[in-house]
Design a protein around this motif. Sequence first.
Motif, mmCIF file in Angstrom:
data_model
loop_
_atom_site.group_PDB
_atom_site.id
_atom_site.type_symbol
_atom_site.label_atom_id
_atom_site.label_comp_id
_atom_site.label_asym_id
_atom_site.label_seq_id
_atom_site.Cartn_x
_atom_site.Cartn_y
_atom_site.Cartn_z
ATOM 1 N N GLY A 104 0.799 -1.214 0.000
ATOM 2 C CA GLY A 104 0.000 0.000 0.000
ATOM 3 C C GLY A 104 0.831 1.264 0.000
ATOM 4 O O GLY A 104 0.412 2.288 0.573
ATOM 5 N N GLY A 105 2.004 1.217 -0.621
ATOM 6 C CA GLY A 105 2.875 2.375 -0.662
ATOM 7 C C GLY A 105 3.693 2.596 0.590
ATOM 8 O O GLY A 105 4.422 3.587 0.682
ATOM 9 N N CYS A 106 3.602 1.691 1.564
ATOM 10 C CA CYS A 106 4.323 1.822 2.833
ATOM 11 C C CYS A 106 5.413 0.756 2.941
ATOM 12 O O CYS A 106 5.288 -0.343 2.384
ATOM 13 C CB CYS A 106 3.366 1.691 4.018
ATOM 14 S SG CYS A 106 2.073 2.952 4.089
ATOM 15 N N CYS A 165 2.716 -8.085 -2.600
ATOM 16 C CA CYS A 165 1.971 -6.834 -2.609
ATOM 17 C C CYS A 165 0.564 -7.067 -2.075
ATOM 18 O O CYS A 165 0.166 -8.196 -1.806
ATOM 19 C CB CYS A 165 1.894 -6.242 -4.028
ATOM 20 S SG CYS A 165 0.983 -7.284 -5.198
ATOM 21 N N LEU A 166 -0.183 -5.964 -1.935
ATOM 22 C CA LEU A 166 -1.604 -6.021 -1.606
ATOM 23 C C LEU A 166 -2.413 -5.919 -2.882
ATOM 24 O O LEU A 166 -2.145 -5.059 -3.730
ATOM 25 C CB LEU A 166 -1.995 -4.865 -0.668
ATOM 26 C CG LEU A 166 -1.683 -5.008 0.815
ATOM 27 C CD1 LEU A 166 -2.101 -3.736 1.552
ATOM 28 C CD2 LEU A 166 -2.378 -6.213 1.421
ATOM 29 N N SER A 202 -8.434 -6.322 -3.895
ATOM 30 C CA SER A 202 -9.453 -6.986 -3.078
ATOM 31 C C SER A 202 -9.131 -6.967 -1.594
ATOM 32 O O SER A 202 -9.953 -7.376 -0.774
ATOM 33 C CB SER A 202 -9.610 -8.441 -3.540
ATOM 34 O OG SER A 202 -8.383 -9.146 -3.362
ATOM 35 N N GLY A 203 -7.926 -6.510 -1.223
ATOM 36 C CA GLY A 203 -7.496 -6.544 0.174
ATOM 37 C C GLY A 203 -6.709 -7.788 0.518
ATOM 38 O O GLY A 203 -6.199 -7.913 1.634
ATOM 39 N N GLU A 204 -6.580 -8.713 -0.428
ATOM 40 C CA GLU A 204 -5.803 -9.935 -0.199
ATOM 41 C C GLU A 204 -4.310 -9.652 -0.335
ATOM 42 O O GLU A 204 -3.893 -8.713 -1.030
ATOM 43 C CB GLU A 204 -6.230 -11.022 -1.191
ATOM 44 C CG GLU A 204 -7.674 -11.482 -1.021
ATOM 45 C CD GLU A 204 -8.079 -12.482 -2.084
ATOM 46 O OE1 GLU A 204 -8.535 -13.583 -1.727
ATOM 47 O OE2 GLU A 204 -7.939 -12.149 -3.276
ATOM 48 N N VAL A 205 -3.511 -10.486 0.310
ATOM 49 C CA VAL A 205 -2.059 -10.374 0.243
ATOM 50 C C VAL A 205 -1.561 -11.390 -0.777
ATOM 51 O O VAL A 205 -1.891 -12.577 -0.702
ATOM 52 C CB VAL A 205 -1.409 -10.642 1.617
ATOM 53 C CG1 VAL A 205 0.101 -10.453 1.537
ATOM 54 C CG2 VAL A 205 -2.009 -9.727 2.677
ATOM 55 N N SER A 223 -2.810 -16.264 -2.909
ATOM 56 C CA SER A 223 -3.428 -15.084 -2.302
ATOM 57 C C SER A 223 -3.967 -15.468 -0.929
ATOM 58 O O SER A 223 -4.507 -16.564 -0.739
ATOM 59 C CB SER A 223 -4.557 -14.534 -3.176
ATOM 60 O OG SER A 223 -5.632 -15.451 -3.257
ATOM 61 N N TYR A 224 -3.796 -14.542 0.027
ATOM 62 C CA TYR A 224 -4.257 -14.782 1.396
ATOM 63 C C TYR A 224 -5.291 -13.721 1.744
ATOM 64 O O TYR A 224 -5.038 -12.518 1.629
ATOM 65 C CB TYR A 224 -3.092 -14.722 2.376
ATOM 66 C CG TYR A 224 -3.511 -14.766 3.829
ATOM 67 C CD1 TYR A 224 -3.959 -15.946 4.405
ATOM 68 C CD2 TYR A 224 -3.471 -13.611 4.618
ATOM 69 C CE1 TYR A 224 -4.357 -15.988 5.734
ATOM 70 C CE2 TYR A 224 -3.864 -13.642 5.946
ATOM 71 C CZ TYR A 224 -4.310 -14.836 6.492
ATOM 72 O OH TYR A 224 -4.712 -14.858 7.818
#
Length: 416
Positions: free
Chosen positions: A294-296, A362-363, A366-369, A380-381
């Motif tokens: 997320g850019g962090c 990355c993220l 969908s919010g999955e890792v 994907s998690y």
Amino acid sequence: MDLDDDKRAKRRKTQTEDDDDDDDHHQPQPTAMETLPNEIIVDILSRLPITSLVQFKFVCKRWRALTQDPVLADMHLSWKADGNDPCLILHCDFPIRNQLYFLDLSAHNQDKDKVKRLYVPFQATMPEFDVVGSCNGLLCLSDSLYNDALYVHNPFTMDCIELPKSRQYSDQELVFGFGFHPKTKEYKVVKIVYYRNTSSYSRARRTVYPQSDVQIYTLGSSSWRSLGKVSYQFVRRPSEALVNGRLHWVSRPRRYHPARRLISFDLADEQFREVPKPDCGGLNRCNFHLSVLGGCLAAAVYGNYGKMEIWVMKCYNVNESWVKQFTIGAYMPKSLKLNLDRHRPLKIWKTGSNGKVVRVLCLLNSGEVLLEYKNRVLVSYDPKKGKFRDLVFQGLPNWFQTVVHTGSLNWLNTLQ
């Protein structure tokens, strides 16, 4: 002029006007897209996947010129960065000749689940290469055999340049970095050279390189610059994270400094600085890696029994902003299970790229890792449901290392 001549002249004039009307009737009429202003066309094209966008340069001369417009390249990058899934570059170095493949996770057509091979224009002169880094659609690649040649390449426009040769040492170890600073608008390649004199001798099990030289190349310049020595020892692999125009490495433990440190290199002022670590107690060991979520800046820390914690620095360079955002339990992808059943048992949590079985990539939107297991499987998690999902793609190579990439129309001739 008599009356007959006057009549003949009128007939000729009428015939000429009719011929002109016929010519106008047969001329191709402009299409709706051709009548739109450039600003609207650029806005429409900027929202397309890179695989569709690169095909428009074959439509007509006007659109070919548009694909080389820096305004379109910048708008397309901004659109891709705004809540869209990335493109993945798969670097395959097995068995011998290296290959690059890509997978566009943001595509919405029938090719979404297909892995496609990329053409590498310099492969004849550099068959074995490492991916130094990816930034704004550009890849930096180094020669993995001789550590001399360096290329910056856009795999979708086929644009490519070879960087000038830099100073070499007879006995050396290299650490690379590649990135862009949003304020200076400059792309830079960082080459950290650790070397020793050939006359020196070490009885240590691991070769020690006591001397160092930091070399910088700015795209568009004519030569490399030397910044002198660096007081940190880094593991021999490229920078693992580019955040806020800063490259990031983790230092090696040293005799009088056993604790590992997070070190940044600012591409604007070209200074190394220490970055506060998360209070997780695991960064003094080898069981972690850095990534960008997320850019962090994020640190994935491996625990016992395959457990992994992902710490994210919400506010850059603020120690208190480190939070444990995800805790991921042990998981074995199905294809790896089949491999273990058919072949000799192996310790799944002790092997893999750089000693790591799972890498945080990355993220997703969908919010999955997105995770990579053992250089062989993409998973994907879902942190909300705590479930894993093996991702199956047609044409996926057997062995690969994933590079999170943003496909773009960045043309290197505009950076020269």
